[in-house]
Motif scaffolding. Structure first.
Motif, PDB file in Angstrom:
ATOM      1  N   GLU A   1       6.308   3.194  43.506  1.00 33.28           N
ATOM      2  CA  GLU A   1       6.579   2.062  42.915  1.00 33.28           C
ATOM      3  C   GLU A   1       5.741   1.853  41.763  1.00 33.28           C
ATOM      4  O   GLU A   1       4.741   0.727  41.352  1.00 33.28           O
ATOM      5  CB  GLU A   1       5.689   1.662  43.961  1.00 33.28           C
TER       6      GLU A   1
ATOM      7  N   ALA B   1      21.421   4.133  43.481  1.00 33.72           N
ATOM      8  CA  ALA B   1      20.853   3.225  43.127  1.00 33.72           C
ATOM      9  C   ALA B   1      21.339   3.047  41.658  1.00 33.72           C
ATOM     10  O   ALA B   1      20.613   2.041  40.703  1.00 33.72           O
ATOM     11  CB  ALA B   1      20.058   3.000  43.805  1.00 33.72           C
TER      12      ALA B   1
ATOM     13  N   ASP C   1       4.832   2.204  37.667  1.00 36.23           N
ATOM     14  CA  ASP C   1       5.409   3.059  36.115  1.00 36.23           C
ATOM     15  C   ASP C   1       4.726   3.764  35.709  1.00 36.23           C
ATOM     16  O   ASP C   1       5.137   4.220  34.734  1.00 36.23           O
ATOM     17  CB  ASP C   1       5.921   1.652  36.007  1.00 36.23           C
TER      18      ASP C   1
ATOM     19  N   ALA D   1      19.398   5.474  40.129  1.00 36.06           N
ATOM     20  CA  ALA D   1      18.282   5.660  39.879  1.00 36.06           C
ATOM     21  C   ALA D   1      18.290   6.751  38.393  1.00 36.06           C
ATOM     22  O   ALA D   1      18.935   7.562  39.049  1.00 36.06           O
ATOM     23  CB  ALA D   1      17.437   6.200  40.929  1.00 36.06           C
TER      24      ALA D   1
ATOM     25  N   ALA E   1      14.338   3.403  40.426  1.00 35.92           N
ATOM     26  CA  ALA E   1      15.397   2.380  39.212  1.00 35.92           C
ATOM     27  C   ALA E   1      14.448   0.781  38.432  1.00 35.92           C
ATOM     28  O   ALA E   1      14.832   1.195  37.387  1.00 35.92           O
ATOM     29  CB  ALA E   1      16.304   2.049  39.606  1.00 35.92           C
ATOM     30  N   ALA E   2      13.607   0.194  38.598  1.00 38.69           N
ATOM     31  CA  ALA E   2      13.096  -0.354  38.603  1.00 38.69           C
ATOM     32  C   ALA E   2      12.001  -0.006  37.367  1.00 38.69           C
ATOM     33  O   ALA E   2      11.496  -0.086  37.040  1.00 38.69           O
ATOM     34  CB  ALA E   2      13.242  -1.634  39.462  1.00 38.69           C
ATOM     35  N   ASN E   3      11.073   0.665  37.854  1.00 40.20           N
ATOM     36  CA  ASN E   3       9.652   1.297  37.263  1.00 40.20           C
ATOM     37  C   ASN E   3      10.154   2.320  36.235  1.00 40.20           C
ATOM     38  O   ASN E   3       9.534   2.983  36.049  1.00 40.20           O
ATOM     39  CB  ASN E   3       9.021   1.716  38.318  1.00 40.20           C
ATOM     40  N   GLY E   4      11.518   3.063  36.087  1.00 35.21           N
ATOM     41  CA  GLY E   4      11.962   4.224  35.405  1.00 35.21           C
ATOM     42  C   GLY E   4      11.170   5.630  35.565  1.00 35.21           C
ATOM     43  O   GLY E   4      10.386   6.053  35.382  1.00 35.21           O
TER      44      GLY E   4
ATOM     45  N   ASN F   1      15.417   2.187  44.633  1.00 34.35           N
ATOM     46  CA  ASN F   1      15.899   0.705  43.902  1.00 34.35           C
ATOM     47  C   ASN F   1      14.905   0.455  42.811  1.00 34.35           C
ATOM     48  O   ASN F   1      14.300  -0.078  41.939  1.00 34.35           O
ATOM     49  CB  ASN F   1      16.258  -0.453  44.617  1.00 34.35           C
ATOM     50  N   ARG F   2      13.308   0.636  43.382  1.00 29.49           N
ATOM     51  CA  ARG F   2      12.005   0.850  42.814  1.00 29.49           C
ATOM     52  C   ARG F   2      12.237   1.747  41.552  1.00 29.49           C
ATOM     53  O   ARG F   2      11.563   1.164  40.592  1.00 29.49           O
ATOM     54  CB  ARG F   2      10.926   0.656  43.602  1.00 29.49           C
TER      55      ARG F   2
END
Lengths: 115, 233
Positions: free
Chosen positions: B95, B159, B97, B161, B121-124, B118-119
């Motif tokens: 969660e 995902a 980044d 990721a 992937a979103a936050n790198g 998925n989180r």
């Protein structure tokens, strides 16, 4: 038994393997061979281990470093590498195992990679 | 390709020895994931001809304490890793980044699902594939590690990721060469290119963060310095 005609004989590849352990460790060929078989059996299973047919041919070890030539069937070099990577202990002592190179003959293997 | 190592006192071998061994077996760089260790990166970089990356691995019992550590360590190190191992810690790491890598997500009671991936992937946040137990354990423990690795592989692929690959070596004898990782990965069902990309990712991450921490960096796409594109009118 009469020896096999040339086209039926197995083809081999030879892996030059570098070993390292603590300076006061003593490793023997037999112990290393057992560790290799054990690692191959565990990682590749009995069929994979039999296919790779790993055998330690030359072995030398002293002062914490050593090298070995490990024979493997042609076409099974990748599984053999994987099995050797999983050798982390011989007779209870930690060892580092690295494949330096692969050759088609023992002489080339020793000449090129182990000197 | 890079490997992320533990050095004394976190691991068993001195930093110089680990770095020298990594250079010999064919790595371009070493990420020293320090927990309590305080290696002298400048001296190490000079003595070996490989890159040495200053990283910290935060080992905390719960997200509250990990959060404080991330804030405190972020400005001082190139890479910040958080060791997972519980569902709450894994959740915290993906969660956030400011975290670069979530290490050992499947160790102990840890688990990863599609939501966390998925989180990430979103936050790198890179998720680590830890090959250590595959290389160094036996029996049921290893079977469990293999099962976890497969699960993680499927979730991460789905995902899309980001991920890294490491053998989490605790001594110089635990280091294995990149080609060995590829071979082991192939046996476990990893694509060879996936394993190579995972080993390279450490280096790419270090380079990105060094650039971000350099003086000329203002924000993504914004640099301080001379105007370079085209001629002045």
């Amino acid at each position: 038994m009469k020896h096999l005609p040339k086209h039926l004989r197995p083809r081999w590849r030879y892996l030059a393997v570098e070993l390292e352990a603590d300076a006061d460790a003593t490793l023997s060929r037999g112990a290393f061979q057992r560790a290799v078989w054990y690692a191959a059996g565990n990682l590749l299973g009995d069929p994979g281990s039999a296919d790779a047919d790993l055998r330690v041919l030359r072995f030398g070890f002293g002062d914490g470093t050593g090298d070995a030539v490990v024979r493997v069937r042609r076409g099974e070099v990748t599984p053999a590498r994987a099995a050797l990577a999983c050798v982390h202990e011989v007779n209870g002592t930690d060892v580092g195992v690295w494949v330096r190179g692969v050759s088609g003959t023992i002489r080339a293997c020793e000449g090129q990679y182990l000197d | 390709m890079y490997e992320a190592v533990h050095v004394a006192p976190d691991g068993e071998s001195a930093a110089a020895r680990v770095v020298a061994t990594a250079a010999r077996v064919g790595y371009e760089g070493v990420v020293i994931r320090a927990h309590e260790a305080t290696p002298d990166h400048a001296t190490l970089r000079e003595s070996a001809d490989v890159d040495v990356v200053d990283a910290v691995e935060i080992v905390a019992p719960d997200p509250e304490r990990a959060s404080g550590a991330v804030g405190g360590e972020r400005p001082d190190h190139t890479l910040v890793c958080v060791r997972g191992g519980t569902d709450r810690l894994n959740r915290f790491a993906v969660e956030n980044d400011r975290v670069d890598v979530l290490t050992r997500p499947m160790a102990d009671d840890g688990d990863v699902n599609h939501v966390l991936a998925n989180r990430a992937a979103a936050n790198g946040v890179r998720i680590e594939f830890d090959f250590g137990p595959v290389l160094r354990s036996t029996g049921g423990e290893r079977v469990q590690a293999l099962r976890n690795l497969r699960k993680l592989r499927e979730i991460v692929a789905d995902a899309d990721a980001p991920y890294v690959v490491s053998g989490t070596p605790e001594s110089h004898l635990h280091l294995r060469a990149p080609r060995e990782f590829v071979a082991v990965g192939e046996i476990l069902g990893f694509d060879p290119e996936t394993v190579r990309a995972g080993l390279r990712e450490w280096g790419a991450l270090a380079e990105r963060n060094r650039h971000r921490q350099s003086e000329s960096f203002v924000g993504p796409g914004v640099e301080r310095g001379r105007y370079e594109g085209g001629e002045k009118r």
